[in-house]
Structures are given as C-alpha cells and as structure tokens.
Design an enzyme around this catalytic site. Structure first.
Site, mmCIF file in Angstrom:
data_model
loop_
_atom_site.group_PDB
_atom_site.id
_atom_site.type_symbol
_atom_site.label_atom_id
_atom_site.label_comp_id
_atom_site.label_asym_id
_atom_site.label_seq_id
_atom_site.Cartn_x
_atom_site.Cartn_y
_atom_site.Cartn_z
ATOM 1 N N THR A 1 0.773 -1.182 0.084
ATOM 2 C CA THR A 1 0.040 -0.064 0.100
ATOM 3 C C THR A 1 0.878 1.390 0.007
ATOM 4 O OG1 THR A 1 -1.977 -1.198 1.074
ATOM 5 C CG2 THR A 1 -1.732 1.077 1.330
ATOM 6 N N HIS B 1 -7.892 3.763 -10.564
ATOM 7 C CA HIS B 1 -8.061 3.331 -12.218
ATOM 8 C C HIS B 1 -9.645 3.500 -12.642
ATOM 9 C CE1 HIS B 1 -3.790 1.771 -12.804
ATOM 10 N NE2 HIS B 1 -3.946 0.987 -11.922
HETATM 11 C C1 LIG Z 1 4.144 -1.561 -8.784
HETATM 12 C C2 LIG Z 1 2.863 -1.542 -8.186
HETATM 13 C C3 LIG Z 1 1.842 -0.456 -8.542
HETATM 14 C C4 LIG Z 1 0.591 -0.725 -8.308
HETATM 15 N N1 LIG Z 1 -0.349 0.398 -8.985
HETATM 16 C C5 LIG Z 1 -1.631 0.661 -8.286
HETATM 17 C C6 LIG Z 1 -2.394 1.679 -9.081
HETATM 18 O O1 LIG Z 1 -2.003 2.356 -9.370
HETATM 19 N N2 LIG Z 1 -3.781 1.672 -8.631
HETATM 20 C C7 LIG Z 1 -4.115 0.286 -7.783
HETATM 21 O O2 LIG Z 1 -5.430 0.417 -7.580
HETATM 22 N N3 LIG Z 1 -3.461 -0.545 -7.482
HETATM 23 C C8 LIG Z 1 -1.887 -0.370 -7.742
HETATM 24 N N4 LIG Z 1 -1.365 -1.434 -6.954
HETATM 25 C C9 LIG Z 1 -1.810 -2.634 -6.226
HETATM 26 C C10 LIG Z 1 -2.038 -1.995 -4.967
HETATM 27 O O3 LIG Z 1 -1.005 -1.374 -4.366
HETATM 28 C C11 LIG Z 1 -2.363 -3.428 -4.011
HETATM 29 O O4 LIG Z 1 -3.471 -3.888 -4.517
HETATM 30 C C12 LIG Z 1 -2.776 -3.017 -2.675
HETATM 31 O O5 LIG Z 1 -2.129 -1.935 -1.894
HETATM 32 C C13 LIG Z 1 -2.913 -4.217 -1.711
HETATM 33 O O6 LIG Z 1 -3.131 -3.825 -0.375
HETATM 34 P P1 LIG Z 1 -3.151 -4.875 0.700
HETATM 35 O O7 LIG Z 1 -3.688 -4.447 1.781
HETATM 36 O O8 LIG Z 1 -4.037 -6.198 0.155
HETATM 37 O O9 LIG Z 1 -1.823 -5.252 0.729
HETATM 38 P P2 LIG Z 1 -0.672 -4.758 1.725
HETATM 39 O O10 LIG Z 1 -0.551 -3.103 1.482
HETATM 40 O O11 LIG Z 1 0.744 -5.477 1.182
HETATM 41 O O12 LIG Z 1 -0.934 -5.038 3.195
HETATM 42 C C14 LIG Z 1 -0.869 -6.529 3.664
HETATM 43 C C15 LIG Z 1 -0.534 -6.030 5.071
HETATM 44 O O13 LIG Z 1 -0.400 -7.450 5.804
HETATM 45 C C16 LIG Z 1 0.663 -7.522 6.627
HETATM 46 N N5 LIG Z 1 0.988 -8.823 7.083
HETATM 47 C C17 LIG Z 1 1.428 -10.025 6.009
HETATM 48 N N6 LIG Z 1 1.760 -10.803 6.748
HETATM 49 C C18 LIG Z 1 1.268 -10.983 8.046
HETATM 50 C C19 LIG Z 1 1.230 -11.782 9.201
HETATM 51 N N7 LIG Z 1 1.645 -12.998 9.084
HETATM 52 N N8 LIG Z 1 0.649 -11.111 10.333
HETATM 53 C C20 LIG Z 1 0.199 -10.030 10.222
HETATM 54 N N9 LIG Z 1 0.412 -8.957 9.291
HETATM 55 C C21 LIG Z 1 0.593 -9.541 8.184
HETATM 56 C C22 LIG Z 1 1.544 -6.700 5.971
HETATM 57 O O14 LIG Z 1 3.090 -6.503 6.906
HETATM 58 C C23 LIG Z 1 0.897 -5.689 5.329
HETATM 59 O O15 LIG Z 1 0.897 -4.422 6.030
HETATM 60 C C24 LIG Z 1 0.181 -1.562 -7.586
HETATM 61 C C25 LIG Z 1 0.911 -2.279 -6.832
HETATM 62 C C26 LIG Z 1 2.451 -2.622 -7.135
HETATM 63 C C27 LIG Z 1 3.324 -3.170 -6.393
#
Ligand SMILES: Cc1cc2nc3c(=O)[nH]c(=O)nc-3n(C[C@H](O)[C@H](O)[C@H](O)COP(=O)(O)OP(=O)(O)OC[C@H]3O[C@@H](n4cnc5c(N)ncnc54)[C@H](O)[C@@H]3O)c2cc1C
Length: 477
Positions: A41, A49
């Site tokens: 994130t 998007h």
């Molecule tokens: C290069 C790139 C460009 C992108 N561009 C875009 C964009 O422009 N627009 C868009 O819509 N999306 C975009 N995305 C996608 C978007 O960033 C992600 O879909 C989103 O941030 C995912 O959020 P999340 O909460 O699922 O994962 P994360 O933000 O990774 O959060 C997961 C959390 O779980 C925690 N965690 C993991 N394992 C454990 C555990 N065992 N115990 C406790 N906590 C744990 C981690 O520490 C982390 O804080 C992009 C991604 C990337 C990499």
C-alpha cells in the site's frame, strides 16, 4: 457480538475494518509491522484506475469500477488527498489502436463512465508533452490520483476511533480452527475470533494455508519507479499509460497529489520482500517512459522506490470463504488500491452469508479533518499560529510542514512511531532534500515524545535504526 480478526493493515484490511466499524462487531486488526500502510500500500502508482483494464465479468472489473466510484466520497469525508485527473492510454501503431478498441469495449461492458478514443493530435493538444509518435489515445475521465498511504491510514484511524483494536508489531504465525471460531497464534500471544479476514497482501497465500488447503499461489512481482522534483510536476496533467501487455499495465507517467511526477513501474518476478531498485530496472523504465513523454528531465529525479504486487495464478482477486468463518481477500494485486472500498463491501456480504449477524451502529464516526498548513491562506495561518505557536515553526522546509502538524501525527488515533510514520501522516521529507534537513529535528521530536534516546528512533520498519552511536565519541577535548 461477533469478534472479527483482520490480518494485515494495508488498504484492503483497513477498508474492511473501516466498513465493519460502522457495525456493532468487535474488531481486532493484527499487523506484523510497526505501522499500518507499510506493505504494498505504500509503494505503488497511486492511481485510482477507471476500470477498463480488467476483463469484463471478473471481480477485478466489478470491484475496480465500484471502488473508484466510492473513492472520491471517502476521500472527501476522511480528508485524503485525491484528484480526478483522468487518464490516457496511448497507441503508437495500428495494432495498438486495436488494443484501444478492446479497452473501450471493456469500459462499456464494465460500466466505466466517460471513456472515448481520441486522435493523436487531440491528445497532444490536451497534453503537449506527449510524443509526436502517438497515433491515438483512450481517454477515461473517471481515473484519478491519490495519496495511497493516507487513504489506508484514514480508514484504519476511523476504524480505531469506532472501537477497533489495532495490534501492531504482531505477526500471525499459525491459525487453529476451534469448534466455533479460530485461535490465531501471534508473536504476541493467542487471539481468538469468530471470523478471520485474510488481508495479508503478498503473504495472503501463507495465511490461507494456515486455515485451509492450498488453492492458489502468490507470484510476487516487483515494480520500480522514479519520483521527480516538483519542477517536473506539471509535465503532464493526467495519468499517461501505454497499451497493456501480458506483463501488465506497463510504464506510466503521472502527476502525484503532492505535485511531483512519477515514472514507472516495470514488472519483475521477485521474492516477496525484495524492495530493491536496480540499474537495469531503472534504465528499462527510462526508455519506456521516454516513448510516451520524451522531455522528462531525469536530472530532476529525487528518489527511486519499488513495490511488490501480490499477483497470483488465479488470474483474478481471490475473495471467497476458504472455510466457514475464514474469508480470503487474497491476491489483491493492481487495481487493489482502487478496488479497496468495494472489496470491503463484498467482504461484509460474504461474512453475512456465512452467518455473521450484526447491525449498524447509530453513532459511528465517519469523518476526519487534518491541519495542512501549506494549503492555508495567510489569515487562516495567522489564527492557527495564535492558537498554538508550534504551527508557526516550519520543520520541513521543502513541503512547508510545521512542528504542530508533526505533533498532531504523534497524537493521532494511530500515532506515528517512526520517521517514515511521520512522513506518511504529514508529508515531511517528501520534497527535494528528501528529509536531509527535517529528519534530525523529527528524530528529536520523536525521541522526546517517546522518552527514549535518539539512537532508538527507527526510520521505518522494526530494526531500521537511523543512528548507531556518537561519531566523535566524546574523545576530542
Ligand atoms: C508496483 C505496483 C503498482 C501498483 N499500482 C496500483 C495503482 O496505481 N492502482 C491500484 O489500484 N493498485 C495498484 N497496485 C496494487 C495495490 O498497491 C495493492 O493492490 C494494494 O496496495 C494491496 O493492499 P493490501 O492491503 O492487500 O496489501 P498490503 O498493503 O501489502 O498489506 C498487507 C499487510 O499484511 C501484513 N501482513 C502480512 N503477513 C502478516 C502476518 N503474518 N501477520 C500480520 N500481518 C501480516 C503486511 O505487513 C501488510 O501490512 C500496485 C501495486 C504495485 C506493487
């Protein structure tokens, strides 16, 4: 009352907790890092998007369009920087013009408002920095740019203000299914819950397998970036994409909500914790970026960073009950940031189908206000400084962030504990000097607040101490 444990506090877990916190459930958010928004994130393109990329009929298509529809309103309520810029996808050949036609028909099928194909001349008239080689472009007016970590922090803070418990520095290491509910083993002891939401990003496959048989593989895929000084911030007014390929949406050139410019990302399979930036990755990005916008001055680059996508072999978001009571919000790759509020709505629907009974709270908080000194007029500033002189002391000179705002970050519902935690809450260190000037002063403020030595203050994740000892060790008389 049902107790719901949310594993992971990136934008997916934060959105789920935020929306659930409007109900009378008991919520505990378990996050392994020392702050929220510290995984994918915090490192992405920051684009909301429009929603023409995903194949019609997929969860990505449905949730992207709905999430984007909700983003503006959530940002207004929770005071998150967001700007609807619109986006262009460029075509450089007749073959790519066919790709634009396909994207336009996706847009129609997915319900994307305000999408149309325009000529290369029209695209250059609107965006003079575009290459002479652009033959046509797909314009989508609903795309926008956002501050991704503030989006996550604002939703997590609101959940906390509504009573959710946040456990930081707490890693989930195992999950045991009980007759009713789950025992979640963590680095800080056991937590029991009736329902579990797996929002662990690149680790969501591992968390899934703690509760159910393996059904998918996460394929972590890195993207690297250039960030430019504000002197490049007006180079383009909207998000500039190229035609997507099998490797993803390709390299974009985009303004940021803070007035900078970013160029990236590439797409390289990697280890889940690989945030390295490579010379080869950067030269690939420069070449690809120059194809769309040739005049970007790379001498004005102020930072590089990388983020890791939780791509999976499922080909779509994995949003389903892995077993009764255990909900996967897994493989949330791009467009996960755009989709987060809609993913949260779907999560609540699935939990309700699975037996969750709850009702809306009458007095839930759903607003947030922040002081942003640099955006205020002279009169407003004067009043503010009169009320508290700390707002009259500018600590970050590049971004005009005051001591008062830093202190607000330390007193917020999820207080900043690190240098980057302060940066993510009030924008310090985001400018041309990248914290060279304000960093030492913020370390002092953090040390004073937490009553520890300055050498204990961390830059970001646990273990990232900035100071290791005195340079002159008191030996010079
Ligand atoms: C290069 C790139 C460009 C992108 N561009 C875009 C964009 O422009 N627009 C868009 O819509 N999306 C975009 N995305 C996608 C978007 O960033 C992600 O879909 C989103 O941030 C995912 O959020 P999340 O909460 O699922 O994962 P994360 O933000 O990774 O959060 C997961 C959390 O779980 C925690 N965690 C993991 N394992 C454990 C555990 N065992 N115990 C406790 N906590 C744990 C981690 O520490 C982390 O804080 C992009 C991604 C990337 C990499």
């Amino acid at each position: 009352l049902s107790k719901i444990a949310v594993i992971g506090c990136g934008v997916t877990g934060a959105a789920a907790a935020y929306k659930l916190s409007m109900y009378d459930d008991e919520i505990v958010i378990i996050e392994k890092e020392n702050d929220v928004a510290d995984g994918t994130t915090k490192a992405n393109s920051a684009i909301i998007h429009a929603g023409y990329d995903p194949e019609p009929g997929t969860l990505m298509a449905k949730l992207n369009v709905e999430g984007t529809r909700q983003a503006e309103e959530i940002c207004r309520k929770l005071d998150v920087p967001y700007r609807r810029t619109g986006s262009y996808v460029l075509a450089f050949s007749a073959e790519e013009e066919k790709v634009l036609e396909r994207l336009l028909s996706n847009a129609e099928a997915n319900g994307v408002p305000g999408a149309e194909i325009i000529t290369g001349e029209e695209a250059r008239r609107r965006e003079p920095a575009l290459s002479e080689d652009v033959k046509a472009a797909l314009w989508a007016q609903s795309a926008g740019i956002i501050n991704p970590w503030e989006y996550c922090i604002a939703m997590a803070e609101t959940a906390v203000r509504n009573g959710a418990e946040l456990m930081l520095d707490t890693e989930v290491t195992g999950i045991e299914r009980l007759e009713k509910g789950f025992r979640i083993k963590t680095s800080k002891g056991d937590v029991t819950a009736d329902y579990v939401i797996n929002a662990a990003g690149v680790d969501s496959g591992r968390i899934h397998e703690m509760a159910a048989p393996k059904t998918f593989n996460i394929v972590p895929t890195k993207g690297e970036y250039y960030v430019f000084d504000k002197e490049e911030g007006d180079r383009v007014g909207a998000v500039i994409f190229q035609c997507p390929t099998s490797r993803g949406k390709g390299v974009l050139v985009s303004p940021t909500v803070d007035g900078n410019l970013i160029v990236g990302p590439n797409a390289v399979p990697c280890d889940a914790d690989d945030l390295s930036v490579t010379a080869s990755g950067l030269s690939e990005i420069r070449a690809a970026g120059a194809k769309s916008v040739p005049g970007v001055n790379y001498g004005a680059a102020i930072r590089n960073f990388a983020g890791v996508r939780a791509n999976s072999d499922a080909g779509d978001f994995i949003i389903s009950m892995a077993c009764p009571g255990f909900l996967d919000l897994a493989g949330i790759c791009s467009p996960g940031l755009s989709s987060a509020p809609a993913i949260a709505d779907m999560a609540i629907e699935l939990l309700e189908k699975d037996g969750l009974v709850h009702k809306k709270k009458e007095n839930a908080v759903d607003s947030r206000r922040k002081i942003r000194f640099r955006e205020m007029g002279f009169k407003e500033r004067e009043e503010l400084v009169k009320s508290d002189p700390a707002y009259g002391r500018v600590i970050c000179r590049c971004e005009t962030v005051t001591e008062g705002e830093i202190r607000d970050a330390l007193e917020s519902p999820i207080p900043a504990r690190t240098l980057d935690g302060v940066k993510r809450r009030c924008g310090t260190g985001m400018g041309r000097c990248q914290g060279g000037f304000c960093g030492p002063r913020i370390v002092e403020i953090l040390a004073e607040k937490y009553g520890v030595g300055e050498d204990m203050i961390e830059k970001d994740r646990t273990g990232s101490r900035i100071l290791t000892g005195e340079t002159k060790g008191g030996s010079v008389k």
